[in-house]
Each structure stands twice: as structure tokens, then as C-alpha cells.
Write a protein that holds these residues in place. Sequence first.
Motif, PDB file in Angstrom:
ATOM      1  N   LEU A   9       6.298   2.249  -2.830  1.00 10.72           N
ATOM      2  CA  LEU A   9       5.160   3.114  -3.157  1.00 10.72           C
ATOM      3  C   LEU A   9       3.826   2.414  -2.900  1.00 10.72           C
ATOM      4  O   LEU A   9       2.864   3.040  -2.445  1.00 10.72           O
ATOM      5  N   GLY A  10       3.775   1.114  -3.176  1.00  7.97           N
ATOM      6  CA  GLY A  10       2.559   0.354  -2.896  1.00  7.97           C
ATOM      7  C   GLY A  10       2.272   0.293  -1.408  1.00  7.97           C
ATOM      8  O   GLY A  10       1.124   0.427  -0.984  1.00  7.97           O
ATOM      9  N   ALA A  13       0.954   3.613  -0.382  1.00  3.34           N
ATOM     10  CA  ALA A  13      -0.445   3.736  -0.797  1.00  3.34           C
ATOM     11  C   ALA A  13      -1.362   2.950   0.148  1.00  3.34           C
ATOM     12  O   ALA A  13      -2.455   3.420   0.504  1.00  3.34           O
ATOM     13  N   LEU A  16      -1.734   5.008   3.218  1.00  2.08           N
ATOM     14  CA  LEU A  16      -2.680   6.115   3.016  1.00  2.08           C
ATOM     15  C   LEU A  16      -4.116   5.610   3.058  1.00  2.08           C
ATOM     16  O   LEU A  16      -4.995   6.261   3.643  1.00  2.08           O
ATOM     17  N   PHE A  17      -4.350   4.452   2.448  1.00  2.00           N
ATOM     18  CA  PHE A  17      -5.679   3.843   2.484  1.00  2.00           C
ATOM     19  C   PHE A  17      -6.088   3.529   3.920  1.00  2.00           C
ATOM     20  O   PHE A  17      -7.190   3.867   4.365  1.00  2.00           O
ATOM     21  N   ALA A  75       3.999   6.020   5.620  1.00  2.00           N
ATOM     22  CA  ALA A  75       2.683   6.650   5.537  1.00  2.00           C
ATOM     23  C   ALA A  75       2.140   6.937   6.938  1.00  2.00           C
ATOM     24  O   ALA A  75       1.484   7.967   7.155  1.00  2.00           O
TER      25      ALA A  75
END
Length: 100
Positions: A9-10, A13, A16-17, A75
Motif C-alpha cells: 500500500l505504501g 501511495a 500515486l504521488f 499504481a
Amino acid sequence: MTTNLLAILGGFALGLFYFGGLWLTVRKGLFSPHPALLFLTSSLLRTAGVIGGFLLISAGDPVRLLLAVGGFVAAKVTSIVLGRRDGASEHRGKKETPCI
């Protein structure tokens, strides 16, 4: 198990960033008076953020690093799918104009 899920999940994220920042940079860069400066600054900040994030997530564990990279790639795939779905109809049949 929980740390592995958090690593994935990190990484997602971070992806996504990174790719969200790239999307915003491209959108803003088209109308910026100094696009080269915008692209350079954005690239450096996004890359530094992602590298720092990978270091924090992995904490020296290569398995967590690989899981985070897997989340990052997921992502990327998600951004490609959403970008095609969202932007394909916008530009269909339009002729591109040169930037110069």
C-alpha cells in the motif's frame, strides 16, 4: 503479513504521488511561462520523495522494498488505465499543434 500489506500500500501511495504529480506537471506545464523550470523542479521533488519513501518503507528489508516497488508498478498500471479511459475521448480526431 501486515507489514507486507503496508509495504504494498505504501508503494501504491508513492506511485500515486509520483504519477499524479507528473500528470499535474504536464497539465500546468502547457501554460507555464517557464515550463523547463517547472518540469525540472517537479522531477527532482517527485524523485526525491519516492526514493525517500522507498527507504522509509523498506527499512533495510529487501522483501519489503520489492513489495513496495510492486505497489508502485501497480499504481503506474492504474494511472495508464485511468489515463486512457479519461483522455482518449478528449483528443480523438483533434490535430496536434506544435509547441514551438
